[in-house]
Design a protein around this motif. Structure first.
Motif, PDB file in Angstrom:
ATOM      1  N   CYS A   1       0.817  -1.213   0.000  1.00 30.22           N
ATOM      2  CA  CYS A   1       0.000   0.000   0.000  1.00 30.22           C
ATOM      3  C   CYS A   1       0.852   1.265   0.000  1.00 30.22           C
ATOM      4  N   PHE A   2       1.926   1.275   0.764  1.00 28.29           N
ATOM      5  CA  PHE A   2       2.796   2.461   0.799  1.00 28.29           C
ATOM      6  C   PHE A   2       3.532   2.670  -0.516  1.00 28.29           C
ATOM      7  N   ARG A   3       3.444   1.668  -1.376  1.00 30.21           N
ATOM      8  CA  ARG A   3       4.084   1.733  -2.681  1.00 30.21           C
ATOM      9  C   ARG A   3       5.593   1.863  -2.537  1.00 30.21           C
TER      10      ARG A   3
ATOM     11  N   ARG B   1      -7.869   0.698  -4.937  1.00 27.55           N
ATOM     12  CA  ARG B   1      -8.081   0.787  -6.390  1.00 27.55           C
ATOM     13  C   ARG B   1      -6.798   1.244  -7.096  1.00 27.55           C
ATOM     14  N   GLN B   2      -6.061   2.117  -6.441  1.00 28.42           N
ATOM     15  CA  GLN B   2      -4.777   2.563  -7.010  1.00 28.42           C
ATOM     16  C   GLN B   2      -3.785   1.405  -7.091  1.00 28.42           C
TER      17      GLN B   2
ATOM     18  N   ASN C   1       7.907   4.254 -11.524  1.00 25.11           N
ATOM     19  CA  ASN C   1       7.009   5.124 -10.769  1.00 25.11           C
ATOM     20  C   ASN C   1       5.531   4.953 -11.111  1.00 25.11           C
ATOM     21  N   ASP C   2       5.226   4.196 -12.150  1.00 23.13           N
ATOM     22  CA  ASP C   2       3.827   3.833 -12.402  1.00 23.13           C
ATOM     23  C   ASP C   2       3.469   2.515 -11.709  1.00 23.13           C
ATOM     24  N   VAL C   3       4.468   1.813 -11.223  1.00 21.74           N
ATOM     25  CA  VAL C   3       4.237   0.508 -10.585  1.00 21.74           C
ATOM     26  C   VAL C   3       4.423   0.627  -9.067  1.00 21.74           C
ATOM     27  N   LEU C   4       5.605   1.014  -8.651  1.00 24.55           N
ATOM     28  CA  LEU C   4       5.921   1.175  -7.217  1.00 24.55           C
ATOM     29  C   LEU C   4       5.287   0.077  -6.365  1.00 24.55           C
TER      30      LEU C   4
ATOM     31  N   GLU D   1      -4.510  -0.598 -10.052  1.00 25.26           N
ATOM     32  CA  GLU D   1      -3.959   0.068 -11.234  1.00 25.26           C
ATOM     33  C   GLU D   1      -2.457  -0.210 -11.361  1.00 25.26           C
ATOM     34  N   ALA D   2      -1.766  -0.186 -10.228  1.00 27.02           N
ATOM     35  CA  ALA D   2      -0.320  -0.448 -10.239  1.00 27.02           C
ATOM     36  C   ALA D   2      -0.039  -1.856 -10.764  1.00 27.02           C
TER      37      ALA D   2
ATOM     38  N   GLU E   1     -10.473   3.546  -2.321  1.00 22.54           N
ATOM     39  CA  GLU E   1      -9.823   4.261  -3.426  1.00 22.54           C
ATOM     40  C   GLU E   1      -8.321   3.968  -3.463  1.00 22.54           C
ATOM     41  N   ILE E   2      -7.721   3.856  -2.281  1.00 20.12           N
ATOM     42  CA  ILE E   2      -6.284   3.583  -2.227  1.00 20.12           C
ATOM     43  C   ILE E   2      -6.004   2.159  -2.718  1.00 20.12           C
TER      44      ILE E   2
END
Lengths: 388, 108
Positions: A97-99, A223-224, A157-160, A227-228, A220-221
């Motif tokens: 989650c913290f990416r 959902r991000q 940076n689009d994956v993290l 996306e990753a 929402e987080i």
């Protein structure tokens, strides 16, 4: 110049770590991954790396130090196995989650009890839904190459998203085989420097990690993170092709071995796929149209690619080196789901093999293929090599 | 993926309307404890008595936040209610009983 050495999966992974020279390695030893950290500690002691090597009192602390170092913007690596991985469980979804990118050498070992040091995939499969990328390697060469590629994938940076680079305990981790190493400069150029977003050490752009997100924003987080994972699926092949350009070795998400014109396919992961591929060659010589589909990327699961590779097959057998007690084993569940979603109603046998390091012999693969060929298809789980 | 990757973009976004607006990973941009009004949590309020205070600084040392204010000479000047959560430690440690804890309701 690349150089070839006779080495083990663990030492090959450690060599990748030396060449990557991560900013931080925080680790706690556990068999069979201990070797990675022992070898890396040697590099640290001999001044071969500039890494801040943090020795801690438990796996829980090791992964916590990794997450926080990564949030600070560091390039981070570690390794673990089995119950060590299980102890890290609480922190894995936080890393996801913290990416916070982390490249993690996961040397697969059965989770106790009964206590056992040998290979199965129950440790990594227990962590499958926590927002980590899972790569399963067939051999030591692939473990080395994947460590290097994983840095780029994880830190994009689009994956993290943190990455598990899995190899089979003892079979791959301690077996010696030839591995070709890239030269240090090539690895250094390939991985580049991490360009962190939201670094805790960027005092001009302060951020806080770990804030509360209740029912208003938790979803929402997540959902991000979905996306990753989609981005990881999308970007993986570009990184693999870039790696091919410098190494000559290409690792697709799924490894299709003579599947194209096959009627019957075994789907499997990691080291046992070598035995299956050998059997495929032997059975092809006898006129059987068989193939082996090795799943290399399990998370995100490349469901469309898997469905496309199996499209039109007469029957498939999916081999899991892990149970989902009381349910459907992880790999077969994914494969059946991918097939169903694509409208492919292909009969699928589910076979459990290799638990706790139980040997997987080529004869087993042949028997599994012959069942498919002879129409012995049934929904219940089959147990390969079990005393029964 | 959050469209909102850095704090500079955050400034004018306001309340998120779609998932892309939420800061990645729930990260709080530009935030620090300095901007967080923990005083909202308070149910009892420390009231400082300047006459009794000897500026021994025990309250300043023990305050778990940054609620005891001081001047340039290191003398206590009062309590910052923006931060003070009303834990009462200051009143407890004060050797002169110069801080009294009173219900917030008294100040409503």
């Amino acid at each position: 110049m690349p150089r070839k050495e006779i080495t083990s999966g663990n030492w090959a992974f450690a060599e990748a770590m030396r060449q990557i020279d991560p900013d931080v390695v925080a680790a706690y030893p556990i068999t069979p991954s201990t070797d990675i950290i022992m070898k890396f500690a040697e590099f640290v002691a001999n001044g071969k790396v500039e890494t801040n090597f943090v020795t801690v009192e438990s796996e829980h602390s090791a992964i916590t130090a990794c997450v926080t170092a990564s949030a600070a913007g560091a390039r981070v690596m570690t390794a673990s196995s089995a119950n060590g991985v299980a102890l890290m469980h609480e922190i894995f979804p936080i890393a996801g989650c913290f990416r916070t990118p982390i490249v993690f050498g996961l040397v697969n070992r059965s989770v106790g009890a009964p206590i056992n040091i040998h290979c199965d995939h129950s440790d990594s499969m227990g962590q499958r839904d926590l927002g980590w990328i899972h790569l399963y390697c067939e051999d030591a060469q692939e473990a080395y190459d994947s460590a290097i590629m994983a840095v780029r994938l994880s830190e994009n940076n689009d994956v993290l998203t943190p990455v598990f680079v899995c190899q089979d305990g003892f079979i791959t981790s301690h077996g010696f085989e030839p591995v070709e190493y890239l030269d240090d400069e090539t690895v250094k150029n390939f991985v580049g420097e991490r360009e962190p977003l939201n670094s805790l050490l960027d005092v001009d752009n302060p951020v806080s990690y770990g804030s509360f997100a209740m029912s208003e924003y938790y979803f929402e987080i997540k959902r991000q993170q979905i996306e990753a994972n989609k981005k990881a699926l999308e970007l993986y092949d570009g990184i693999a092709k870039e790696y091919e350009a410098v190494s000559g070795r290409y690792y697709p998400m799924i490894d299709c071995y003579r599947t194209e014109d096959a009627d019957h396919v075994i789907v499997i992961m990691s080291s046992a796929s070598g035995a299956v591929k050998d059997v495929v060659d032997e059975m092809r010589d006898k006129g059987h149209k068989v193939g082996c589909l090795r799943i290399r990327m399990f998370r995100p699961f490349p469901k469309e690619a898997v469905a496309a590779a199996l499209k039109g097959k007469k029957a498939v057998a999916v081999l899991d080196r892990c149970l989902s007690l009381g349910g459907t084993a992880p790999l077969v569940a994914e494969v059946r789901s991918a097939l169903y979603a694509s409208g492919e109603m292909i009969p699928t046998n589910s076979c459990i093999y290799g638990l706790g390091g139980r040997d997987f012999f080529p004869q087993y693969a042949e028997d599994i293929f012959m069942d498919l060929i002879n129409g012995k298809i049934s929904p219940e789980e089959r147990y390969i090599g079990l005393l029964e | 993926m959050s469209d909102c990757k850095n704090w500079k973009e955050m400034k004018d976004v306001g309340k998120p309307k779609k998932w892309q607006d939420v800061p990645m990973g729930g990260i709080a941009y530009g935030a620090s404890a300095e901007n967080v009004e923990t005083g909202q949590w308070r149910s009892i309020r420390p009231v400082w008595n300047e006459e009794e205070c000897i500026s021994c600084m025990l309250c300043w040392v023990q305050c778990p936040d940054r609620s005891i204010t001081t001047d340039e000479n290191g003398k206590v000047t009062g309590i910052d209610y923006f931060y003070c959560k009303g834990c009462g430690i200051c009143a407890h440690v004060c050797p002169k009983k110069a801080i009294e804890m009173r219900p917030e309701a008294d100040f409503a």
